[in-house]
Scaffold this active site. Sequence first.
Site, PDB file in Angstrom:
ATOM      1  N   ASP A   1       9.712  10.474 -13.049  1.00  0.00           N
ATOM      2  CA  ASP A   1       9.382   9.166 -13.625  1.00  0.00           C
ATOM      3  C   ASP A   1       8.467   9.254 -14.837  1.00  0.00           C
ATOM      4  O   ASP A   1       8.383   8.305 -15.614  1.00  0.00           O
ATOM      5  CB  ASP A   1       8.719   8.276 -12.561  1.00  0.00           C
ATOM      6  CG  ASP A   1       9.717   7.816 -11.529  1.00  0.00           C
ATOM      7  OD1 ASP A   1      10.833   7.445 -11.919  1.00  0.00           O
ATOM      8  OD2 ASP A   1       9.391   7.823 -10.325  1.00  0.00           O
TER       9      ASP A   1
ATOM     10  N   HIS B   1       4.573  14.807  -5.951  1.00  0.00           N
ATOM     11  CA  HIS B   1       5.870  14.657  -5.285  1.00  0.00           C
ATOM     12  C   HIS B   1       5.767  15.164  -3.863  1.00  0.00           C
ATOM     13  O   HIS B   1       5.083  16.157  -3.615  1.00  0.00           O
ATOM     14  CB  HIS B   1       6.969  15.429  -6.035  1.00  0.00           C
ATOM     15  CG  HIS B   1       8.329  14.922  -5.723  1.00  0.00           C
ATOM     16  ND1 HIS B   1       8.997  15.281  -4.576  1.00  0.00           N
ATOM     17  CD2 HIS B   1       9.116  14.035  -6.370  1.00  0.00           C
ATOM     18  CE1 HIS B   1      10.146  14.652  -4.551  1.00  0.00           C
ATOM     19  NE2 HIS B   1      10.246  13.878  -5.624  1.00  0.00           N
TER      20      HIS B   1
HETATM   21  N1  ACO Z   1      -2.489  10.913  -8.759  1.00  0.00           N
HETATM   22  C1  ACO Z   1      -3.645  11.318  -8.186  1.00  0.00           C
HETATM   23  N2  ACO Z   1      -3.687  11.891  -6.964  1.00  0.00           N
HETATM   24  C2  ACO Z   1      -2.521  12.061  -6.324  1.00  0.00           C
HETATM   25  C3  ACO Z   1      -1.288  11.674  -6.871  1.00  0.00           C
HETATM   26  C4  ACO Z   1      -1.309  11.070  -8.135  1.00  0.00           C
HETATM   27  N3  ACO Z   1      -0.180  10.672  -8.704  1.00  0.00           N
HETATM   28  N4  ACO Z   1      -0.308  11.979  -6.011  1.00  0.00           N
HETATM   29  C5  ACO Z   1      -0.891  12.538  -4.953  1.00  0.00           C
HETATM   30  N5  ACO Z   1      -2.229  12.583  -5.135  1.00  0.00           N
HETATM   31  C6  ACO Z   1      -3.212  13.130  -4.207  1.00  0.00           C
HETATM   32  C7  ACO Z   1      -3.459  12.109  -3.099  1.00  0.00           C
HETATM   33  O1  ACO Z   1      -4.492  11.209  -3.423  1.00  0.00           O
HETATM   34  C8  ACO Z   1      -3.809  13.017  -1.951  1.00  0.00           C
HETATM   35  O2  ACO Z   1      -5.127  13.460  -2.124  1.00  0.00           O
HETATM   36  P1  ACO Z   1      -6.119  13.624  -0.852  1.00  0.00           P
HETATM   37  O3  ACO Z   1      -5.441  14.659   0.018  1.00  0.00           O
HETATM   38  O4  ACO Z   1      -7.400  14.048  -1.466  1.00  0.00           O
HETATM   39  O5  ACO Z   1      -6.158  12.278  -0.205  1.00  0.00           O
HETATM   40  C9  ACO Z   1      -2.885  14.218  -2.147  1.00  0.00           C
HETATM   41  O6  ACO Z   1      -2.654  14.268  -3.562  1.00  0.00           O
HETATM   42  C10 ACO Z   1      -1.576  14.106  -1.394  1.00  0.00           C
HETATM   43  O7  ACO Z   1      -0.934  12.889  -1.805  1.00  0.00           O
HETATM   44  P2  ACO Z   1      -0.045  11.974  -0.881  1.00  0.00           P
HETATM   45  O8  ACO Z   1      -0.008  10.604  -1.459  1.00  0.00           O
HETATM   46  O9  ACO Z   1      -0.482  12.110   0.550  1.00  0.00           O
HETATM   47  O10 ACO Z   1       1.348  12.693  -1.053  1.00  0.00           O
HETATM   48  P3  ACO Z   1       2.730  12.134  -0.559  1.00  0.00           P
HETATM   49  O11 ACO Z   1       3.607  13.314  -0.395  1.00  0.00           O
HETATM   50  O12 ACO Z   1       2.561  11.212   0.594  1.00  0.00           O
HETATM   51  O13 ACO Z   1       3.174  11.226  -1.790  1.00  0.00           O
HETATM   52  C11 ACO Z   1       3.912  10.553  -3.889  1.00  0.00           C
HETATM   53  C12 ACO Z   1       3.995  11.635  -2.809  1.00  0.00           C
HETATM   54  C13 ACO Z   1       4.148   9.188  -3.268  1.00  0.00           C
HETATM   55  C14 ACO Z   1       4.985  10.831  -4.924  1.00  0.00           C
HETATM   56  C15 ACO Z   1       2.509  10.628  -4.539  1.00  0.00           C
HETATM   57  O14 ACO Z   1       2.338  11.865  -5.201  1.00  0.00           O
HETATM   58  C16 ACO Z   1       2.266   9.475  -5.496  1.00  0.00           C
HETATM   59  O15 ACO Z   1       1.854   8.393  -5.063  1.00  0.00           O
HETATM   60  N6  ACO Z   1       2.545   9.668  -6.834  1.00  0.00           N
HETATM   61  C17 ACO Z   1       2.410   8.580  -7.779  1.00  0.00           C
HETATM   62  C18 ACO Z   1       3.629   7.669  -7.708  1.00  0.00           C
HETATM   63  C19 ACO Z   1       4.869   8.316  -8.276  1.00  0.00           C
HETATM   64  O16 ACO Z   1       4.843   8.897  -9.352  1.00  0.00           O
HETATM   65  N7  ACO Z   1       5.978   8.176  -7.560  1.00  0.00           N
HETATM   66  C20 ACO Z   1       7.284   8.681  -7.990  1.00  0.00           C
HETATM   67  C21 ACO Z   1       7.697   9.868  -7.175  1.00  0.00           C
HETATM   68  S1  ACO Z   1       9.225  10.532  -7.755  1.00  0.00           S
HETATM   69  C22 ACO Z   1      10.363   9.410  -7.226  1.00  0.00           C
HETATM   70  O17 ACO Z   1      10.257   8.799  -6.218  1.00  0.00           O
HETATM   71  C23 ACO Z   1      11.498   9.169  -8.051  1.00  0.00           C
END
Ligand code: ACO
Length: 371
Positions: A307, A256
């Site tokens: 989610d 998140h």
């Molecule tokens: N699985 C594996 N790795 C992850 C995940 C995940 N679900 N989420 C984040 N990471 C990792 C990224 O790969 C990144 O790693 P790195 O620094 O080695 O490249 C690091 O954690 C930071 O992640 P970002 O994507 O830059 O974080 P951001 O704050 O931009 O994104 C988000 C947040 C979009 C929720 C992200 O965690 C994600 O894509 N999760 C999966 C999708 C999801 O569940 N979305 C629902 C969110 S809740 C809602 O909107 C209702």
Amino acid sequence: MTATKGLEGIVAAKSSISSIIDGVLTYQGINIDELAEKASFEEVVYLLWHGKLPNQSELDELIAQLGEYASVPAEVIAGLRLYPKNANSMAALRTAVSSLALYDAEANDMSSEANYRKAVKLQAQLPTIVAAFARIREGKDPVAPKKGVGIAHNFLYMLTGEEPAPVAIQAMDKALVLHADHELNASTFSSRVTVATLSDIYSGVTSAIGTLKGPLHGGANEAVMIMLDEIGSLENVEPYIQNKLDNKVKIMGFGHRVYKNGDPRAKHLMQMSRQLGELKGDMTLYEMSIKIEALVTGQKGLKPNVDFYSASCYTMLGIPRDLFTPIFAISRVSGWTAHILEQYEDNRLIRPRAEYVGPVDQHYVPLSQRG
Ligand code: ACO
């Protein structure tokens, strides 16, 4: 000018609707944990719109108004019948909600009274649209909404045509409470950007639905269920998840932008997933989910978000997986409209800047001289 990718950490609006402070989510200052245990969705809708919990007569009036507006214009239902049977459910919802404006005589009336009425209509009509779309694509007729029952009850009734079990109503109601608002999330932000141009509330909610649709936001709950279906069994959890983690593939339903120590909504949905599994006498989805959580949290430190457990809950309620994100919208429209009304109250155009990283000092080259 230096851009902050994804606007991370940027405070873009003042709002008194919901807050996330030190990982604690409140609606109008009331902890979500308390609301999840005690409040009905209609009480929460009133709270978000009015800044206080309703008394009995205010609540009765809201439920009556929601009932009065729950029927959708016949033209919008006729439109749903024209959509391809395999239309993406969020695309269908986005299109139908946009079309609601065409049949509302006060769509462009910007008075506070008209905007509030339109918020009630949107809250009342989204469940009717989602249920009607789900039935029409199966060749069934839509079921007319009931009067005098809550949104969770009415939605399940319109979806199946049958009186839902009390436990299903309770679970759906709690899920709606938990999804109602979430500060300046992506879809809420897009709704505020849209209406800050003084565009109408239908345009704001249409933008928000388009934004919620994506798998990084509301679309993640469906993506979680696709993953659970692909995994298929408890034994397959470990190899499947390990393979994704080794290949740095994102696991849907984890992580998140704002919560780094866990999403406070997830525990309620986890509990609900366990209870629904116990009631069904089939713990498979719940057990698969906790095993995935142990692996992802153990290896990456990432915690489940709202989610993750909602996917198994909705499946155990018998809901098809492509309706999960539309159900999110049925709830979040309360928050979107609260934010839209708040934006109108003290509006200023939202227009940030971009850090330019393109070429400079270029000149026009006549067409005949271009390679
Ligand atoms: N699985 C594996 N790795 C992850 C995940 C995940 N679900 N989420 C984040 N990471 C990792 C990224 O790969 C990144 O790693 P790195 O620094 O080695 O490249 C690091 O954690 C930071 O992640 P970002 O994507 O830059 O974080 P951001 O704050 O931009 O994104 C988000 C947040 C979009 C929720 C992200 O965690 C994600 O894509 N999760 C999966 C999708 C999801 O569940 N979305 C629902 C969110 S809740 C809602 O909107 C209702």
